[in-house]
Design a protein around this motif. Structure first.
Motif, PDB file in Angstrom:
ATOM      1  N   UNK A  35     -54.788 -54.378  75.233  1.00 36.24           N
ATOM      2  CA  UNK A  35     -54.868 -52.940  75.485  1.00 36.24           C
ATOM      3  C   UNK A  35     -55.983 -52.338  74.637  1.00 36.24           C
ATOM      4  N   UNK A  36     -56.909 -51.625  75.302  1.00 37.68           N
ATOM      5  CA  UNK A  36     -58.032 -51.003  74.605  1.00 37.68           C
ATOM      6  C   UNK A  36     -57.987 -49.493  74.784  1.00 37.68           C
ATOM      7  N   UNK A  37     -58.196 -48.774  73.692  1.00 35.58           N
ATOM      8  CA  UNK A  37     -58.189 -47.310  73.710  1.00 35.58           C
ATOM      9  C   UNK A  37     -59.435 -46.817  72.986  1.00 35.58           C
ATOM     10  N   UNK A  38     -60.129 -45.835  73.589  1.00 36.72           N
ATOM     11  CA  UNK A  38     -61.283 -45.205  72.940  1.00 36.72           C
ATOM     12  C   UNK A  38     -60.926 -43.751  72.654  1.00 36.72           C
ATOM     13  N   UNK A  71     -52.966 -39.928  80.424  1.00 39.53           N
ATOM     14  CA  UNK A  71     -53.484 -40.473  79.174  1.00 39.53           C
ATOM     15  C   UNK A  71     -54.838 -39.895  78.771  1.00 39.53           C
ATOM     16  N   UNK A  72     -55.842 -40.044  79.627  1.00 41.67           N
ATOM     17  CA  UNK A  72     -57.195 -39.651  79.270  1.00 41.67           C
ATOM     18  C   UNK A  72     -57.329 -38.137  79.156  1.00 41.67           C
ATOM     19  N   UNK A  79     -60.842 -42.913  76.952  1.00 37.14           N
ATOM     20  CA  UNK A  79     -60.621 -43.891  78.017  1.00 37.14           C
ATOM     21  C   UNK A  79     -59.652 -44.966  77.550  1.00 37.14           C
ATOM     22  N   UNK A  80     -59.008 -45.601  78.519  1.00 36.90           N
ATOM     23  CA  UNK A  80     -58.130 -46.745  78.268  1.00 36.90           C
ATOM     24  C   UNK A  80     -58.405 -47.773  79.362  1.00 36.90           C
TER      25      UNK A  80
END
Length: 502
Positions: free
Chosen positions: A165-168, A193-194, A177-178
């Motif tokens: 899982x990547x989250x910015x 989310x975003x 972004x995810x």
């Protein structure tokens, strides 16, 4: 005199240059003093420095010609000045300008060396940038940055395939972004989310104290956060155990100041490890009782042997007792691993004669081996407060390994010493040696080096147990080795422990 010494130490600790003293009278010239600036420059604390040779600062970068210059100066007792690549504890390269001078006694014998060190990384970087035509390099970087921006869609598709899982986030912790893996794992949509504040996602399900500590206290120091463990009970998906890796990304243009978080879900993996530990614990306990009975019967048979029994039967019974004892040792190590993993290992700390305990351990191992000569030298301390049985267990393990992994060598060296306010023990063999990349891994539980695993039986738990025992005493255990050059395992123990040390 005492006031002068105190003033001298204060002066050294006030210096902005790193200062160390090494003892040329002891094998391998170990560090016996370092000032605060040296700790700051290297990133290591005093406990991790004392007793080591200075070469540990070069890590795997061992082919520098400056190392030969330093070695020659030490051998000839001369002073020298070198500029050498060193590495901080976190792996960061820094250039070190080292002034090294010998300290001689009244007879002209070199007793110590003093090293004065300065971080000249900025100067070296400027020199290198001038040599490599700074303008050309910056032009190339601009072209590459442009190329990367044009490939944004391509890179984005790669990110979506990553099985983490990547989250910015932006600097205010708003989600920019995810990736798809995040959406699937935490059962949310992009719309939910975003653009939302991380802490407000899913009615506050990401309002986690440990995550706030990471983002608001740790990450702003500009150091990357690696394997930060967070456990949280999420609505709808249940309890999750996660490893977080976070980096602050600072670029130009629209991507300026970003926080990238990679989340690895280790819930299932940790559960498997827990079950494995439970199995080892149960199996070890269940095997202990019948094995004790078997051992007792074998000993009884050895005592009640008839006079006319054959030599072959005696030999078989002796070998049976030997293998039973080996199995008993293996089960004891498995029980130690189980206790360590569950936090139930206990230290029974009492004062004891450290040197006597080590010498007796060497004597016992020597009496059991006919193939190797164990040579012990030096003195550490007659009065040490710790768990004697555990310390002896470490010494026995290191000696047994030295004999086991050097079958073609007939000698093992043991050296005891007092280094500053630490006891140091070193066990040196002339065996097959260990690659530099395996030096840290061999202290992981169940890890075995490939070549060793093929030639020698074992489970890879002995060094793990030793490492944990030494850590529980506030000390450090390490190895210095190269393939074909043998190995030296050393550990240091503080003579005075801070009550807060673990």
């Amino acid at each position: 005199m005492k006031q002068d010494l105190s003033l001298l130490i204060q002066a050294l600790d006030s210096s902005i240059s790193g200062i160390i003293l090494t003892d040329n009278q002891q094998p391998d010239n170990p560090i016996i003093y370092c000032n605060r600036a040296f700790e700051h420059i290297t990133g290591y604390n005093r406990q991790e420095i004392i007793g080591h040779n200075c070469r540990f600062l070069q890590k795997e970068d061992r082919n520098q010609k400056e190392r030969q210059i330093l070695r020659k100066a030490v051998e000839e007792g001369n002073e020298c000045v070198v500029e050498i690549r060193n590495y901080q504890k976190n792996g960061t390269l820094f250039w070190n300008e080292l002034y090294m001078s010998p300290i001689k006694d009244e007879d002209g014998n070199v007793c110590y060396f003093i090293g004065v060190q300065n971080d000249i990384t900025r100067r070296k970087k400027a020199e290198q940038e001038l040599l490599h035509q700074q303008e050309i390099m910056e032009s190339q970087i601009r072209e590459r940055t442009k190329s990367l921006r044009e490939s944004e869609d391509y890179l984005s598709s790669i990110v979506q395939t990553v099985r983490e899982s990547l989250v910015v986030l932006n600097p205010d912790f708003k989600v920019l972004s995810v990736n798809d893996h995040f959406l699937k794992t935490f059962k949310v949509t992009k719309e939910e989310t975003e653009g939302k504040l991380l802490y407000e996602l899913g009615n506050g399900q990401w309002n986690i104290p440990k995550l706030k500590e990471l983002l608001e206290n740790i990450l702003p120091t500009n150091n990357p956060v690696e394997e930060f463990e967070v456990e949280h009970d999420f609505p709808h998906i249940g309890k999750k155990l996660m490893l977080l890796n976070a980096h602050r990304v600072e670029l130009e243009g629209q991507y300026k100041d970003r926080i990238l978080i990679a989340i690895e879900d280790i819930t299932d993996r940790r559960e498997i490890e827990r079950r494995k530990d439970d199995f080892l614990s149960i199996a070890s306990h269940e095997l202990k009782t019948p094995l004790t009975t078997i051992k007792g019967y074998v000993q009884m048979m050895q005592r009640l042997l008839p006079e006319n029994v054959s030599e072959k039967f005696k030999d078989i019974l002796k070998k049976t007792g030997l293998y039973v004892e080996r199995l008993n040792t293996l089960i004891a190590e498995l029980l130690d691993v189980s206790r360590i993993q569950t936090g139930n290992i206990e230290l029974h700390t009492e004062p004891f004669d450290f040197d006597k305990a080590v010498y007796e351990a060497v004597e016992n191992i020597q009496s059991a081996t006919k193939t190797h000569q164990i040579i012990i030298r030096g003195k550490g301390s007659n009065n040490y407060s710790g768990d004697e049985s555990h310390i002896v267990q470490v010494v026995n393990n290191l000696l047994s390994n030295a004999i086991k992994y050097s079958p073609e060598s007939g000698e093992v060296d043991v050296y005891l010493s007092r280094v500053s306010n630490f006891i140091k023990v070193s066990v040196k063999d002339s065996g097959m040696g260990i690659k530099v990349e395996d030096h840290k891994k061999i202290f992981d539980r169940f890890y075995r080096v490939g070549e060793i695993q093929q030639r020698f039986p074992g489970m890879g738990i002995g060094l793990y147990v030793c490492d944990q025992i030494i850590k529980n005493h506030g000390g450090t255990l390490w190895v210095e080795s190269e393939p074909g050059q043998g190995s030296t395992f050393s550990f240091t123990l503080p003579l005075e422990r801070n009550p807060n040390d673990k």
